[in-house]
Design an enzyme around this catalytic site. Sequence first.
Site, PDB file in Angstrom:
ATOM      1  N   ASP A  33       0.351  -0.933   0.234  1.00  0.00           N
ATOM      2  CA  ASP A  33      -0.045  -0.098   0.025  1.00  0.00           C
ATOM      3  C   ASP A  33       1.336   1.043  -0.013  1.00  0.00           C
ATOM      4  OD1 ASP A  33      -2.330   1.418   0.351  1.00  0.00           O
ATOM      5  OD2 ASP A  33      -2.274   1.942   2.945  1.00  0.00           O
ATOM      6  N   PHE A  34       0.394   2.529   0.069  1.00  0.00           N
ATOM      7  CA  PHE A  34       1.017   3.927  -0.174  1.00  0.00           C
ATOM      8  C   PHE A  34       0.786   5.096   1.123  1.00  0.00           C
ATOM      9  CE2 PHE A  34       1.379   8.191  -1.107  1.00  0.00           C
ATOM     10  CZ  PHE A  34       2.737   8.120  -1.207  1.00  0.00           C
ATOM     11  N   ASP A  35      -0.582   5.164   1.093  1.00  0.00           N
ATOM     12  CA  ASP A  35      -0.872   5.715   2.421  1.00  0.00           C
ATOM     13  C   ASP A  35      -0.257   4.810   3.516  1.00  0.00           C
ATOM     14  OD1 ASP A  35      -1.308   8.470   1.107  1.00  0.00           O
ATOM     15  OD2 ASP A  35      -2.402   7.314   0.057  1.00  0.00           O
ATOM     16  N   ASP A 216      -2.170  -0.820   6.152  1.00  0.00           N
ATOM     17  CA  ASP A 216      -2.507  -0.502   7.380  1.00  0.00           C
ATOM     18  C   ASP A 216      -3.311  -0.248   7.342  1.00  0.00           C
ATOM     19  OD1 ASP A 216      -2.031   1.599   5.580  1.00  0.00           O
ATOM     20  OD2 ASP A 216      -2.647   3.156   7.348  1.00  0.00           O
TER      21      ASP A 216
END
Length: 269
Positions: A33-35, A216
């Site tokens: 994932d990124f954020d 997350d």
Amino acid sequence: MSKATTAVPRFDDHREEIRERIASALGLVLCTDFDGTLAPIETDPDAPEITPENRQVLESLRDHERVRVAVVSGRALDDVRERVGIDGIAYAGNHGLELHRHGSTTVHPVAAKRRRRLRRIVEHLEDRLASIEGAAIEDKGVTVTVHFRETPEERVESVVEAVEESVERFGDGRIRCTGGKQILELRPAVRWHKGMAVSLIAATQPDDWMPIYIGDDTTDESAFRAVLPDGIAIHVGRGETNASYQVPTQSAVADRLEALGSWLDEPTP
């Protein structure tokens, strides 16, 4: 669907077990994932940037002949590609409705058809939310995110009601609303999510390559389930999750990514 639990093993308490599994793999399909994973969560949705440590380790993993890297995000494809800025890896945007790999980009056909309906909802919400402090609409083309991280607590319910009413009025059952960390996401009502994108990316690699996913948020749960039980799912933070291991904070991600790559090069146990 497996049942989420709070009793998730800590990554650091099981390093030897993870090391042995990685060392036994012929290759890794590493999806992240990124954020909240590659970048810290920020109040301003335009602010997050990949940390220098995560950029460095992803570039190193990209250059490893037995690793394939993919970033899977709820952000629009162009947005996440620009923020990560690493060539030679795969990207999935809008929870996999947009996919870029091997130099070409594809968009889910149903999502493409429902752009006009989403635009109508956005136009209605712009009026409804204009007077609510901190409420922001992010139009991502084939999906929309409504942010309320900066909205006073007593006004959050008004944001949620406005979004739900707009979707009911203009969505015609073809747009669905889901929640995340202080956001609401509007997507085409099509059976597609991050887990399917991860499965699609992993399917292009040999069957004996191990899939790994790191994320997350609640939107990452489908990706965790997609890589299990044969792969490894790592949740960043605390709380209920279907992941197999947890790391405590976003700042701890780079070290664990680096460990995964180094263990791949160790002799098979």
